[in-house]
Design an enzyme around this catalytic site. Sequence first.
Site, PDB file in Angstrom:
ATOM      1  N   TYR A   1      34.563  22.190  99.098  1.00  0.00           N
ATOM      2  CA  TYR A   1      33.522  21.260  99.529  1.00  0.00           C
ATOM      3  C   TYR A   1      32.420  22.042 100.234  1.00  0.00           C
ATOM      4  O   TYR A   1      32.679  22.834 101.145  1.00  0.00           O
ATOM      5  CB  TYR A   1      34.089  20.207 100.500  1.00  0.00           C
ATOM      6  CG  TYR A   1      32.999  19.318 101.063  1.00  0.00           C
ATOM      7  CD1 TYR A   1      32.663  18.126 100.438  1.00  0.00           C
ATOM      8  CD2 TYR A   1      32.281  19.699 102.198  1.00  0.00           C
ATOM      9  CE1 TYR A   1      31.638  17.330 100.921  1.00  0.00           C
ATOM     10  CE2 TYR A   1      31.248  18.915 102.687  1.00  0.00           C
ATOM     11  CZ  TYR A   1      30.926  17.728 102.043  1.00  0.00           C
ATOM     12  OH  TYR A   1      29.908  16.959 102.522  1.00  0.00           O
TER      13      TYR A   1
ATOM     14  N   GLU B   1      25.003  17.957  98.765  1.00  0.00           N
ATOM     15  CA  GLU B   1      26.444  18.118  98.699  1.00  0.00           C
ATOM     16  C   GLU B   1      26.835  18.658  97.334  1.00  0.00           C
ATOM     17  O   GLU B   1      26.316  18.198  96.318  1.00  0.00           O
ATOM     18  CB  GLU B   1      27.080  16.743  98.910  1.00  0.00           C
ATOM     19  CG  GLU B   1      28.507  16.770  99.343  1.00  0.00           C
ATOM     20  CD  GLU B   1      28.961  15.381  99.781  1.00  0.00           C
ATOM     21  OE1 GLU B   1      29.222  15.196 100.971  1.00  0.00           O
ATOM     22  OE2 GLU B   1      29.030  14.482  98.928  1.00  0.00           O
TER      23      GLU B   1
END
Lengths: 376, 285
Positions: free
Chosen positions: A100, A187
Amino acid sequence: MKLLEYQAKEVLASFGIAIPPGKVAKTPAEAAAAAREIGPVAVKAQVPVGGRGKAGGIKLARTPEEAEQAAAQIIGMDIKGFKVPLVYCEGALDIAQEIYLGFTVDRDTRANILMLSARGGMDIEAVAEEAPESIAKLYPNPWRGPLAFELRRLVFEAGLGTLAGPLTKVIKQLYRAIPEQDAITAEINPLVVTGAGEVVAGDAKLETDENAAFRHQDLEARYSEVLEGDPYEVEAKKRALTYVSLDGEIGVIGNGAGLCMGTLDLVQRAGSRAANFCDIGGGAKAETVQNALQVILMNPRVKGVLINVFGGITRADEVARGVVEARRNLGMKLPLVVRLSGTNEDEGKRILRENGIEPGDNGWEAAQKIVAMTRS
Amino acid sequence: MSILLDAESKVIVQGITGREGGFHAERMREMGTRLVGGVSPGKGGGTAVGVPVFDTVAEAVIATGATATGIFVPPPFAPDAIMEAADAGIELIVCITEGIAIQDMIRVKDYLKGFPDARLLGPNCPGLLTPGAGKIGIIPAQIATPGSVGLVSRSGTLTYEAMAVLSRAGRGQSTVVGIGGDPVLGLSFSDVVGLFESDPQTTHLVLIGEIGGSDEERAAELLAGSRLKTVAFISGRTAPEGKRMGHAGAIVSGNKGTAKSKVEAFERVGVPVAETTDQIVELLG
């Protein structure tokens, strides 16, 4: 502005971040053609909202026929209020590890926060709750951006030291979205490490700041027309209104975001639900009121409208005249309650009453009135 | 007494030759604010609203001894105006401008760390008003009355609404502070609560928050055991959850930021939460 996945990936690729081969398809035939060119693909709905995977907006296709079928199912599908306008057909990745990587604005520290975790993938929010220490965080200096050692520390803190080289490079590239595009959230989840050891963006989310649009007209011009959401919101945007569609039956107009949100609460407290949020800002000009009413009345669910205007310097009699005129111009028949306060408040109320519009003394009383009128 | 602004504060307006700046500078002076000058690059040497205009804030400070400023310049230039004011030694910087880019404000906040004595209120806020002494910003003076209730709020019109309700009920205000609605702000609820706490004139406090961020939650913690009799109001209780794209926001804020979290935070420390603005007066006791 919330970019779609393929748009965000185009931007990331322009920073040098590796992305899988992919093609946009507006029709099932185009999806089939994309699969013929790329091979097995993931057919992904392009909507500016999360949770599309769980909503059935991503399908794997091994053949062009399967890609065609998947696109036929996904295009036009409704995902959280967005009609899917197109799909992105993307080559499948050989996934060895999912990381992530993201940044956003941390309101509490009034700073950007960069986040990196070895536990990427769909469950990152659960990870944040259960094992917050497994997400490494960095608040880069906003004038100069992250320094090399800060990025290294971030990578090692996330337990990803063996990938320090490629990861610090990707983070630096992603960070460019802040100074160069005024991004407020970005992201890459998952950031995929492939079997061959390459680091590739498996998904991408990018939101830029509309207040900074004056610096990025190229981005607006390139991407803004594809995003079609709620028809009333689209219409309101054309009229430069601050408007959000909701699912109730009372149209709401207020001046100021806080007052307007407070008015939604009052409508619910009075036993109904608002059909929208519409903030017409300070002055409550007649033209703006008419514009707002017109958009609200497009929605067939609306059974009545509540206008809540608190004027300090604004003259209530002028607002009242504007409302009366707007209602006449639009031939509006639905119940309308107007709560006005400010200079010449009594005169404003008299004008409303004379023209068959119910005035309210305060927001709460006005909300009860409009709810009662729509129920009778 | 009051907080941040009193009858002694010497105030300038940046952007005084603009339409908004000029209009509100006039209103500020009408209610007794000690307006000592204005700043408008390239227009120095002239006058506006009856006060001298300077090219730079530094010049204005040297010539007038100004300690506070109200900023009414367009969003692309407002961040620089804030930093210019801090650099010139201004202690209270009130930025009314709406629509400043978030990354600009993040850089401004970082810059201000070098000026620990400078306090920024806003941006995108209505400013502040001390009844009977003065105001910086756009809060309508006619609905204010002097008294002992401190009022701090994130919203503009809801602030006015609450002031009107208080004034009608005979509850005057010590100072009214609008902290602004942007994600990246100067003074927080906690900062302002702390100031009211040490102001002897203020005995009661009304705090008007809204969904998003966790400034309200932190202010609630600060109010545990406070001498101030406080009532809170949270707008946006029924607002739907935003259509989120990624997880980053949720990772940072967790469950904080919702109306429920804020209401619970206040109730936990014994601060009642009003459901309508009219209820504020009843709950204030």
